[in-house]
Design an enzyme around this catalytic site. Structure first.
Site, short mmCIF file in Angstrom:
data_model
loop_
_atom_site.label_atom_id
_atom_site.label_comp_id
_atom_site.label_asym_id
_atom_site.label_seq_id
_atom_site.Cartn_x
_atom_site.Cartn_y
_atom_site.Cartn_z
N MET A 87 -2.61 2.31 -11.83
CA MET A 87 -3.62 3.29 -12.22
C MET A 87 -4.10 3.01 -13.64
O MET A 87 -3.33 2.56 -14.48
CB MET A 87 -3.04 4.69 -12.14
CG MET A 87 -2.73 5.15 -10.73
SD MET A 87 -2.14 6.85 -10.63
CE MET A 87 -0.44 6.66 -11.16
N VAL A 88 -5.32 3.32 -13.90
CA VAL A 88 -5.88 3.19 -15.23
C VAL A 88 -5.81 4.57 -15.90
O VAL A 88 -6.20 5.57 -15.31
CB VAL A 88 -7.34 2.70 -15.17
CG1 VAL A 88 -7.94 2.62 -16.57
CG2 VAL A 88 -7.41 1.34 -14.48
N GLN A 107 2.95 -2.32 -16.51
CA GLN A 107 1.97 -3.05 -15.70
C GLN A 107 0.86 -3.61 -16.59
O GLN A 107 0.17 -2.84 -17.27
CB GLN A 107 1.37 -2.12 -14.64
CG GLN A 107 0.37 -2.80 -13.74
CD GLN A 107 -0.24 -1.83 -12.76
OE1 GLN A 107 -1.45 -1.68 -12.73
NE2 GLN A 107 0.56 -1.17 -11.96
N CYS A 129 -6.29 -4.34 -8.90
CA CYS A 129 -7.30 -3.35 -9.31
C CYS A 129 -8.67 -3.77 -8.77
O CYS A 129 -9.18 -4.84 -9.10
CB CYS A 129 -7.36 -3.23 -10.83
SG CYS A 129 -8.61 -2.05 -11.40
N LYS A 170 1.44 -7.24 -8.17
CA LYS A 170 0.85 -6.31 -7.20
C LYS A 170 -0.47 -6.91 -6.76
O LYS A 170 -1.33 -7.20 -7.59
CB LYS A 170 0.64 -4.93 -7.80
CG LYS A 170 0.04 -3.92 -6.84
CD LYS A 170 -0.12 -2.56 -7.51
CE LYS A 170 -0.64 -1.53 -6.50
NZ LYS A 170 -2.03 -1.80 -6.07
N HIS A 209 -1.03 -4.27 -1.35
CA HIS A 209 -1.95 -3.21 -0.92
C HIS A 209 -2.67 -3.69 0.33
O HIS A 209 -3.25 -4.78 0.33
CB HIS A 209 -2.96 -2.88 -2.03
CG HIS A 209 -3.81 -1.68 -1.72
ND1 HIS A 209 -3.72 -0.51 -2.44
CD2 HIS A 209 -4.76 -1.47 -0.78
CE1 HIS A 209 -4.58 0.37 -1.94
NE2 HIS A 209 -5.22 -0.20 -0.93
N ASN A 254 1.70 -0.61 -0.32
CA ASN A 254 0.86 0.35 -1.04
C ASN A 254 -0.44 0.55 -0.26
O ASN A 254 -0.92 -0.35 0.39
CB ASN A 254 0.57 -0.19 -2.45
CG ASN A 254 -0.36 0.70 -3.25
OD1 ASN A 254 -1.32 0.23 -3.82
ND2 ASN A 254 -0.06 1.98 -3.31
N GLY A 255 -0.96 1.78 -0.37
CA GLY A 255 -2.25 2.09 0.26
C GLY A 255 -2.14 3.24 1.23
O GLY A 255 -1.39 3.17 2.20
N ALA A 313 -0.09 5.83 -5.49
CA ALA A 313 -0.78 6.03 -6.77
C ALA A 313 -1.61 7.32 -6.69
O ALA A 313 -1.21 8.35 -7.22
CB ALA A 313 -1.66 4.84 -7.10
#
Length: 286
Positions: free
Chosen positions: A1-2, A53, A82, A121, A150, A181-182, A205
């Site tokens: 995540m940002v 990360q 990302c 990732k 992901h 992930n996802g 996330a």
């Protein structure tokens, strides 16, 4: 995540069955060059294990950043997933998932620079799963400790189905742990992902932003979780913008559309606290 997943939020997650927490995505070149940027990463004895990360396209930058943070982290992750357009233009994030040779060089660099676990990732390749398999196998050969996959391409919307078979194929192509992930928004989603792919673990996330207690089986964020976050975030000096946005995510399912508009327009910490105290009985105990 940002931006999100700073210290206060990570600490809350650990009360609700989260085993490993990641920092927000940090730009390695900025982190290694700017003392001010490094001040944005904080941790403590309760924030363990924590994985830092990084986003990078230069092996030297990544290695330098990793060396600086290694004494204060339990692992280093290279973000190759990302999907944001700005990240792709900067040759970071999902840009790397389509370029195994670049990832190989950065993995080699960071593994040679630090002695803590390192991971990557990635996302499913847009057109050719053989590229994804090549990527995970190269990373394994260079000693990467685990890989998170992901199950969507960078072009797919978050509302589109996750490709369980792609994750399963990546998992079966290597012998190191693979995380999935996802599309993880409930404990049932996590169980389904685990059962259908055979992975070693499941990452969330956006789901955790909306409900930090999802891995503990809660259907929506419990009010005691919101209260914990408020007190920790204010104690740690979380910026108001991030503090407010975390609460927007956590409270979204509890609020009507009209209330959400009102809450989202609040512009100060006292106004946010007054709203939560008045309508939900949530209080800051600092």
């Amino acid at each position: 995540m940002v931006r999100y997943s700073k210290g206060a939020f990570r600490e809350v997650l650990r009360d609700y069955n989260v085993d490993i927490a990641y920092t927000p995505m940090i730009l390695a070149d900025v982190f290694k060059s700017s003392e001010f940027a490094r001040l944005d990463y904080t941790t403590n004895d309760r924030d363990c294990p924590v994985v830092v990360q990084f986003a990078a396209h230069d092996p030297v930058d990544l290695a330098h950043a990793a060396q600086l943070v290694a004494p204060y982290a339990d692992g280093i992750d290279l973000n190759c997933g990302c999907p944001q357009k700005w990240a792709y233009k900067e040759c970071i994030g999902a840009y790397l998932s389509e370029r195994p040779e670049m990832v190989q060089e950065m993995v080699r660099s960071v593994k040679g620079a630090v002695d803590i676990p390192c991971s990557i990732k990635i996302r499913k390749h847009p057109t050719d799963m053989r590229q994804t398999i090549e990527l995970v196998r190269r990373a394994e050969k260079l000693g990467i400790d685990w890989i998170t996959v992901h199950g969507r391409t960078r072009h797919q919307k978050s509302t589109e189905p996750v490709d369980y078979e792609a994750i399963k194929l990546a998992k079966e192509s290597v012998s190191i742990p693979v995380l999935a992930n996802g599309g993880i928004f409930t404990l049932a989603d996590a169980d389904e992902m685990y059962n259908r792919t055979g992975v070693a673990g499941v990452m969330s996330a956006r789901g955790l932003l909306q409900n930090p207690a999802l891995f503990a089986g809660y259907a929506e964020t419990p009010l005691d979780c919101v209260e914990k976050y408020i007190n920790l975030a204010l104690a740690y000096g979380t910026p108001t913008f991030i503090f407010h946005h975390h609460l927007m995510y956590m409270m979204e399912s509890m609020m009507s559309g009209v209330e959400r508009k009102t809450f989202n327009c609040l512009s100060s910490v006292p106004a946010i606290l007054d709203h939560l105290s008045c309508y939900y009985g949530i209080n800051c105990t600092l």
